[in-house]
Design an enzyme around this catalytic site. Structure first.
Site, short mmCIF file in Angstrom:
data_model
loop_
_atom_site.label_atom_id
_atom_site.label_comp_id
_atom_site.label_asym_id
_atom_site.label_seq_id
_atom_site.Cartn_x
_atom_site.Cartn_y
_atom_site.Cartn_z
N HIS A 1 -16.64 3.79 -54.33
CA HIS A 1 -16.13 4.89 -53.51
C HIS A 1 -15.10 5.70 -54.26
O HIS A 1 -14.31 5.19 -55.04
CB HIS A 1 -15.63 4.44 -52.13
N ASP B 1 -23.48 5.80 -50.01
CA ASP B 1 -22.89 7.01 -50.61
C ASP B 1 -22.65 8.11 -49.59
O ASP B 1 -22.79 9.30 -49.90
CB ASP B 1 -23.78 7.54 -51.76
N GLN C 1 -22.23 0.27 -48.89
CA GLN C 1 -23.63 0.73 -48.83
C GLN C 1 -23.89 1.41 -47.49
O GLN C 1 -22.96 1.86 -46.86
CB GLN C 1 -24.61 -0.43 -49.07
N ASN D 1 -21.31 -3.53 -56.45
CA ASN D 1 -22.40 -2.53 -56.41
C ASN D 1 -21.95 -1.28 -55.67
O ASN D 1 -22.52 -0.21 -55.82
CB ASN D 1 -23.66 -3.11 -55.72
P1 IMP Z 1 -28.14 -4.11 -55.35
O1 IMP Z 1 -27.18 -4.00 -54.21
O2 IMP Z 1 -27.47 -3.88 -56.70
O3 IMP Z 1 -28.94 -5.37 -55.32
O4 IMP Z 1 -29.20 -2.91 -55.23
C1 IMP Z 1 -30.16 -2.87 -54.18
C2 IMP Z 1 -30.41 -1.43 -53.74
O5 IMP Z 1 -29.26 -0.95 -53.07
C3 IMP Z 1 -30.68 -0.46 -54.88
O6 IMP Z 1 -31.59 0.54 -54.43
C4 IMP Z 1 -29.32 0.18 -55.12
O7 IMP Z 1 -29.43 1.45 -55.69
C5 IMP Z 1 -28.80 0.23 -53.69
N1 IMP Z 1 -27.33 0.23 -53.62
C6 IMP Z 1 -26.51 -0.81 -53.82
N2 IMP Z 1 -25.23 -0.44 -53.65
C7 IMP Z 1 -25.25 0.85 -53.32
C8 IMP Z 1 -24.23 1.79 -52.98
O8 IMP Z 1 -23.04 1.50 -52.92
N3 IMP Z 1 -24.67 3.06 -52.69
C9 IMP Z 1 -25.99 3.39 -52.68
N4 IMP Z 1 -26.96 2.56 -52.99
C10 IMP Z 1 -26.60 1.28 -53.30
#
Ligand code: IMP
Length: 449
Positions: free
Chosen positions: A41, A13, A230, A38
């Protein structure tokens, strides 16, 4: 060399989408190489706001080829939703978007597993995933025997493959009785096959061998922009494990995710927010669960694009960002959301941690050490000015110069781009070498928090 790479250096983010949108104009290809739906943007362009998850924001510009490579995990329903949204708002997608046939596909069992498993870390903690099935899909990719790639959806034996995987997953899922909850309903192989066959037809015009396309591109001098999703601290191998995502979200993931060797990349831009945020579980040493945190969340609109969860907010952590800048081979820095700090009397930057009475500047490899880390702060003067109208470095108050100089010094890289608002125009570009000319005032204090 024709490659530029944009990497978030924190926990995601960092407003990479805005930067990618700006840099797209100088490139022929924009490439997503890891993560999946996940990511979120937001791009503000011509007064309109666009929220994208899988499709590179380069799609908003003409003459740019957008590529989703095999390192991404693809939820076809999300991809189709985004394509439909873009086309309904007048953006041409056909002919501008390529999806790798090597991309692993997210299925309903991945989402079910994600929801069942999060919260069952040993010790009882939760990662706080986005619930999009990302981790389980990557797990099946690495495990191989239950993996299905986009190219498999067009094979004659697709139905048999679904039957095989659903049979296995049903035995697994239905035996899984979460404490206090009920086991999920068995999956219907026939219905899933029909649904994914329809998705496959809809996506057929976009499917390609993107590795070949990109290798041809770089060898022919075409300019390629790699867009990290991410942030590097969520990297599966080098982040704050186990509170990470399941892909290589630091610079190390570019080559493996895209198939383009790192030797083709000559500009790596590390993107940081002017402060820290994190969504989900895991340590955030500089977290401010107080009026400062509230200021950052409200001024920075710190709510997740994908899940709408409020983000945890804190001071800039130079120990963490210096580590990820080195890890990602960063040449220069983009500091985003600087305007959000306006109105705070003093600002703090974490320059070291104290762990069990020892002062360290190296980011810990073990989560337990990071959990016990007490930030050591350098205090800098704040500013009350509204920065959102600044367009040149000379428009920034001296305290903002000092703050940028401190970030540049701590991370050992020039700050070449500064963002003071969501719009493309609210961006200050400096000469790449100019980072050293930000004026740094004397610190007013340095003490453990
Ligand atoms: P996952 O990617 O859904 O498995 O989540 C794993 C961790 O990464 C969690 O803490 C999510 O909140 C974080 N996360 C995943 N995608 C993002 C993103 O695009 N921005 C910020 N945090 C993310």
């Amino acid at each position: 060399m024709p490659g530029t790479c944009v990497i978030g250096l924190q926990w995601g983010d960092e407003a990479k989408g805005k930067l990618v949108d700006i840099l797209t104009g100088e490139h022929d290809f924009v490439v997503r190489y890891q993560g999946g739906a996940n990511a979120g943007h937001t791009v503000v362009s011509g007064g309109e706001t666009w929220k994208l998850s899988l499709i590179p924001s380069g799609i908003l510009r003409d003459g740019v080829q957008c590529v989703v490579t095999g390192g991404v995990v693809l939820d076809p329903a999300s991809a189709i939703r985004e394509i439909d949204m873009l086309e309904s708002r007048g953006v041409t997608v056909t002919g501008k978007l390529l999806l790798s046939d090597r991309t692993h596909v997210v299925f309903p069992w991945h989402v079910a597993e994600d929801r069942l498993l999060d919260g069952s870390l040993s010790g009882g903690g939760a990662i706080g995933t986005t619930g999009r099935g990302i981790g389980p899909c990557y797990r099946d990719k690495v495990g191989r025997s239950l993996a299905i790639r986009l190219g498999d959806l067009y094979r004659d034996d697709f139905r048999q493959r679904i039957d095989h995987v659903v049979d296995f997953k049903n035995r697994l899922l239905t035996s899984w009785q979460p404490s206090g909850g009920t086991a999920p309903e068995p999956l219907d192989a026939k219905a899933i096959h029909t649904q994914y066959r329809d998705y496959a037809e809809r996506l057929r015009p976009f499917v390609a061998d993107t590795t070949a396309v990109l290798l041809d591109a770089v060898e022919n001098g075409r300019r390629v922009l790699f867009e990290g999703a991410q942030g590097a601290l969520l990297d599966i191998d080098h982040g704050t494990f186990p509170f990470v995502t399941s892909s290589n979200s630091s610079g190390v993931g570019v080559a493996s995710g895209s198939g383009v060797p790192g030797r083709w990349i000559d500009r790596v831009i590390g993107v940081v927010k002017a402060y820290s945020t994190r969504v989900g579980g895991g340590p955030l040493p500089t977290e401010q669960d107080n009026a400062i945190g509230l200021h950052l969340r409200e001024r920075g609109r710190e709510y997740g694009t994908v899940t709408m969860r409020p983000r945890r907010c804190g001071w800039f952590d130079a120990v963490a960002a210096r580590y990820t800048a080195r890890l990602s081979g960063v040449d220069e820095l983009a500091v985003m959301l600087l305007d959000v700090l306006g109105g705070l009397d003093e600002l703090k930057i974490c320059s070291a941690y104290e762990i069990d009475g020892r002062r360290v500047t190296q980011f810990p490899s073990q989560i337990g050490d990071l959990e016990r880390a007490v930030p050591v702060y350098e205090t800098l003067p704040g500013w009350s000015d509204d920065l959102t109208g600044a367009r040149r470095s000379a428009d920034l108050p001296s305290a903002a110069h000092g703050y940028l100089a401190a970030i540049s010094d701590f991370l050992g890289r020039p700050v070449s781009i500064v963002s003071v608002g969501p719009d493309r125009e609210q961006t200050i570009f400096c000469d790449r070498a100019q980072g050293t000319s930000w004026q740094r005032p004397q610190p007013t204090g340095s003490a453990p928090a």
